[in-house]
Design a protein around this motif. Structure first.
Motif, PDB file in Angstrom:
ATOM      1  N   LEU A  48     -61.903  13.626 -54.298  1.00  0.00           N
ATOM      2  CA  LEU A  48     -61.722  12.922 -53.033  1.00  0.00           C
ATOM      3  C   LEU A  48     -60.244  12.628 -52.822  1.00  0.00           C
ATOM      4  O   LEU A  48     -59.523  12.342 -53.779  1.00  0.00           O
ATOM      5  CB  LEU A  48     -62.530  11.620 -53.040  1.00  0.00           C
ATOM      6  CG  LEU A  48     -64.045  11.768 -53.195  1.00  0.00           C
ATOM      7  CD1 LEU A  48     -64.714  10.395 -53.150  1.00  0.00           C
ATOM      8  CD2 LEU A  48     -64.617  12.680 -52.114  1.00  0.00           C
TER       9      LEU A  48
ATOM     10  N   LEU B 124     -71.529   9.241 -52.446  1.00  0.00           N
ATOM     11  CA  LEU B 124     -71.381   9.658 -53.834  1.00  0.00           C
ATOM     12  C   LEU B 124     -72.143   8.714 -54.770  1.00  0.00           C
ATOM     13  O   LEU B 124     -72.864   9.176 -55.678  1.00  0.00           O
ATOM     14  CB  LEU B 124     -69.904   9.695 -54.203  1.00  0.00           C
ATOM     15  CG  LEU B 124     -69.554  10.182 -55.613  1.00  0.00           C
ATOM     16  CD1 LEU B 124     -70.045  11.601 -55.827  1.00  0.00           C
ATOM     17  CD2 LEU B 124     -68.054  10.091 -55.859  1.00  0.00           C
ATOM     18  N   ASP B 125     -72.017   7.420 -54.562  1.00  0.00           N
ATOM     19  CA  ASP B 125     -72.724   6.460 -55.416  1.00  0.00           C
ATOM     20  C   ASP B 125     -74.237   6.599 -55.261  1.00  0.00           C
ATOM     21  O   ASP B 125     -74.989   6.419 -56.221  1.00  0.00           O
ATOM     22  CB  ASP B 125     -72.286   5.035 -55.077  1.00  0.00           C
ATOM     23  CG  ASP B 125     -70.879   4.732 -55.580  1.00  0.00           C
ATOM     24  OD1 ASP B 125     -70.432   5.420 -56.520  1.00  0.00           O
ATOM     25  OD2 ASP B 125     -70.227   3.808 -55.043  1.00  0.00           O
TER      26      ASP B 125
ATOM     27  N   ARG C 229     -68.915   9.650 -62.470  1.00  0.00           N
ATOM     28  CA  ARG C 229     -68.304   9.101 -61.259  1.00  0.00           C
ATOM     29  C   ARG C 229     -66.791   9.314 -61.262  1.00  0.00           C
ATOM     30  O   ARG C 229     -66.193   9.680 -60.246  1.00  0.00           O
ATOM     31  CB  ARG C 229     -68.629   7.614 -61.137  1.00  0.00           C
ATOM     32  CG  ARG C 229     -68.222   6.999 -59.803  1.00  0.00           C
ATOM     33  CD  ARG C 229     -68.696   5.556 -59.701  1.00  0.00           C
ATOM     34  NE  ARG C 229     -68.512   5.046 -58.338  1.00  0.00           N
ATOM     35  CZ  ARG C 229     -67.379   4.538 -57.882  1.00  0.00           C
ATOM     36  NH1 ARG C 229     -66.309   4.472 -58.679  1.00  0.00           N
ATOM     37  NH2 ARG C 229     -67.292   4.104 -56.637  1.00  0.00           N
TER      38      ARG C 229
ATOM     39  N   LEU D 219     -63.262   7.137 -46.288  1.00  0.00           N
ATOM     40  CA  LEU D 219     -63.412   7.101 -47.741  1.00  0.00           C
ATOM     41  C   LEU D 219     -64.547   6.173 -48.148  1.00  0.00           C
ATOM     42  O   LEU D 219     -65.272   6.449 -49.109  1.00  0.00           O
ATOM     43  CB  LEU D 219     -62.101   6.665 -48.390  1.00  0.00           C
ATOM     44  CG  LEU D 219     -61.090   7.763 -48.701  1.00  0.00           C
ATOM     45  CD1 LEU D 219     -59.787   7.167 -49.198  1.00  0.00           C
ATOM     46  CD2 LEU D 219     -61.661   8.740 -49.734  1.00  0.00           C
ATOM     47  N   ALA D 220     -64.706   5.082 -47.433  1.00  0.00           N
ATOM     48  CA  ALA D 220     -65.779   4.140 -47.765  1.00  0.00           C
ATOM     49  C   ALA D 220     -67.152   4.803 -47.609  1.00  0.00           C
ATOM     50  O   ALA D 220     -68.035   4.635 -48.462  1.00  0.00           O
ATOM     51  CB  ALA D 220     -65.677   2.901 -46.876  1.00  0.00           C
ATOM     52  N   ASP D 221     -67.331   5.571 -46.521  1.00  0.00           N
ATOM     53  CA  ASP D 221     -68.606   6.266 -46.311  1.00  0.00           C
ATOM     54  C   ASP D 221     -68.858   7.292 -47.415  1.00  0.00           C
ATOM     55  O   ASP D 221     -69.975   7.420 -47.934  1.00  0.00           O
ATOM     56  CB  ASP D 221     -68.614   6.962 -44.948  1.00  0.00           C
ATOM     57  CG  ASP D 221     -68.638   5.974 -43.796  1.00  0.00           C
ATOM     58  OD1 ASP D 221     -69.024   4.810 -44.031  1.00  0.00           O
ATOM     59  OD2 ASP D 221     -68.251   6.366 -42.680  1.00  0.00           O
TER      60      ASP D 221
ATOM     61  N   LEU E 227     -64.786  11.585 -58.473  1.00  0.00           N
ATOM     62  CA  LEU E 227     -63.796  10.925 -57.616  1.00  0.00           C
ATOM     63  C   LEU E 227     -62.490  11.718 -57.537  1.00  0.00           C
ATOM     64  O   LEU E 227     -61.730  11.565 -56.572  1.00  0.00           O
ATOM     65  CB  LEU E 227     -63.507   9.513 -58.131  1.00  0.00           C
ATOM     66  CG  LEU E 227     -64.549   8.438 -57.800  1.00  0.00           C
ATOM     67  CD1 LEU E 227     -64.176   7.112 -58.456  1.00  0.00           C
ATOM     68  CD2 LEU E 227     -64.697   8.257 -56.289  1.00  0.00           C
TER      69      LEU E 227
ATOM     70  N   VAL F 228     -69.382  16.948 -53.248  1.00  0.00           N
ATOM     71  CA  VAL F 228     -68.203  16.081 -53.234  1.00  0.00           C
ATOM     72  C   VAL F 228     -66.981  16.833 -52.706  1.00  0.00           C
ATOM     73  O   VAL F 228     -66.105  16.239 -52.067  1.00  0.00           O
ATOM     74  CB  VAL F 228     -67.940  15.503 -54.640  1.00  0.00           C
ATOM     75  CG1 VAL F 228     -67.332  16.553 -55.577  1.00  0.00           C
ATOM     76  CG2 VAL F 228     -67.039  14.284 -54.568  1.00  0.00           C
TER      77      VAL F 228
ATOM     78  N   ARG G  24     -67.623   7.362 -50.476  1.00  0.00           N
ATOM     79  CA  ARG G  24     -67.917   6.666 -51.734  1.00  0.00           C
ATOM     80  C   ARG G  24     -69.378   6.220 -51.774  1.00  0.00           C
ATOM     81  O   ARG G  24     -70.043   6.327 -52.814  1.00  0.00           O
ATOM     82  CB  ARG G  24     -67.007   5.449 -51.898  1.00  0.00           C
ATOM     83  CG  ARG G  24     -65.575   5.745 -52.312  1.00  0.00           C
ATOM     84  CD  ARG G  24     -64.785   4.445 -52.352  1.00  0.00           C
ATOM     85  NE  ARG G  24     -63.412   4.622 -52.712  1.00  0.00           N
ATOM     86  CZ  ARG G  24     -62.949   4.579 -53.968  1.00  0.00           C
ATOM     87  NH1 ARG G  24     -63.792   4.396 -54.973  1.00  0.00           N
ATOM     88  NH2 ARG G  24     -61.669   4.728 -54.209  1.00  0.00           N
ATOM     89  N   ALA G  25     -69.881   5.729 -50.643  1.00  0.00           N
ATOM     90  CA  ALA G  25     -71.272   5.275 -50.589  1.00  0.00           C
ATOM     91  C   ALA G  25     -72.232   6.444 -50.816  1.00  0.00           C
ATOM     92  O   ALA G  25     -73.229   6.320 -51.551  1.00  0.00           O
ATOM     93  CB  ALA G  25     -71.551   4.608 -49.242  1.00  0.00           C
TER      94      ALA G  25
ATOM     95  N   LEU H 290     -58.121  10.343 -52.564  1.00  0.00           N
ATOM     96  CA  LEU H 290     -57.899   8.912 -52.730  1.00  0.00           C
ATOM     97  C   LEU H 290     -56.422   8.542 -52.660  1.00  0.00           C
ATOM     98  O   LEU H 290     -56.088   7.368 -52.532  1.00  0.00           O
ATOM     99  CB  LEU H 290     -58.488   8.450 -54.070  1.00  0.00           C
ATOM    100  CG  LEU H 290     -59.988   8.685 -54.258  1.00  0.00           C
ATOM    101  CD1 LEU H 290     -60.435   8.164 -55.609  1.00  0.00           C
ATOM    102  CD2 LEU H 290     -60.787   8.039 -53.141  1.00  0.00           C
TER     103      LEU H 290
END
Length: 261
Positions: A153, A245-246, A146, A238-240, A150, A224, A242-243, A155
């Motif tokens: 991205l 990716l998780d 992870r 970014l929230a979408d 990341l 990614v 991250r979801a 960030l």
């Protein structure tokens, strides 16, 4: 008065020169030797037989040279991120770096050499920052995977800037075979690194059954990267991302109660 034979020898390679019947006599046997002599003068290197010249503060000069090269590369990054590599002319890069065009040409023999070296410096910069952000004591394959993904991205401003520069290189590589040979390397070190992380988890019984680590790595890395570009284009948040990716990391590394014994 010098011996005529001594005067008719190239000072670079020692080849006997053909004496001119009229006009100024030749100094070098070829344009190649003339260019070598010019480079020696630029580098403060003595010609054969000449007394050695003092070398002024080599460490400091080297440091100044590296700082100038770095500043020129940063100017190229900025232009690539904002306008694309097609807009990065040598003169525009020189203006962005605050140096003359001659200084840029002194450090880089060609536009291709500048593009390649700036790409190398960007890779080194990203790797240094990534190593500082990923905890050195991370031994859990899932957490390490992870953290690595990341890094692709946007960030923060630095990662968003780097992603734009890489996108500019990718676009240029589609029409520049020489740059594509450098930018799109065949060994794919990142995919191999991600595959090794997945393989470590599989050996420990932490992954889902029937996974191919290399195929999973190819999908995760390309996925990614595309998600990161979507964030840059403001197509996703970014929230979408991250979801998403998780979700895929959990598919590879399911909870312990679901993973095979």
């Amino acid at each position: 008065m010098r011996d005529e034979k001594e005067q008719a020898v190239c000072p670079i390679c020692g080849t006997r020169l053909v004496l001119a019947k009229r006009g100024r006599p030749a100094v070098y046997c070829s344009r190649s030797c003339q260019a070598r002599a010019y480079r020696r003068r630029k580098q403060h290197l003595p010609s054969p037989g000449a007394p050695p010249a003092p070398v002024p503060a080599p460490a400091r000069a080297s440091g100044t040279r590296e700082r100038q090269r770095r500043r020129i590369a940063e100017a190229l990054w900025h232009i690539a991120a904002e306008h694309g590599l097609h807009a990065a002319s040598m003169r525009r890069i020189a203006d962005g770096a605050g140096v003359s065009l001659r200084v840029v040409q002194y450090h880089f023999d060609s536009k291709h050499a500048l593009l390649v070296d700036a790409l190398r410096l960007l890779h080194e910069e990203n790797e240094r920052l990534a190593r500082a952000r990923v905890p050195a004591d991370t031994t859990d394959p899932r957490a390490l995977l992870r953290a690595v993904l990341l890094e692709f991205l946007p960030l923060d401003e630095q990662r968003a800037h780097a992603l734009k520069v890489f996108a500019a290189y990718y676009a240029r590589s589609l029409t520049d075979p020489a740059l594509a040979a450098v930018f799109l390397t065949a060994d794919q070190p990142l995919e191999r690194f991600v595959a090794d992380i997945v393989e470590t988890g599989r050996a420990a019984g932490m992954t889902a059954q029937g996974l191919d680590p290399q195929h999973e790595a190819d999908l995760l890395v390309s996925g990614v990267t595309g998600l990161g570009l979507d964030v840059v284009h403001e197509r996703r948040s970014l929230a979408d991302v991250r979801a998403v990716l998780d979700y895929h990391i959990t598919r590879v590394f399911p909870p312990r109660s679901v993973a095979p014994a």
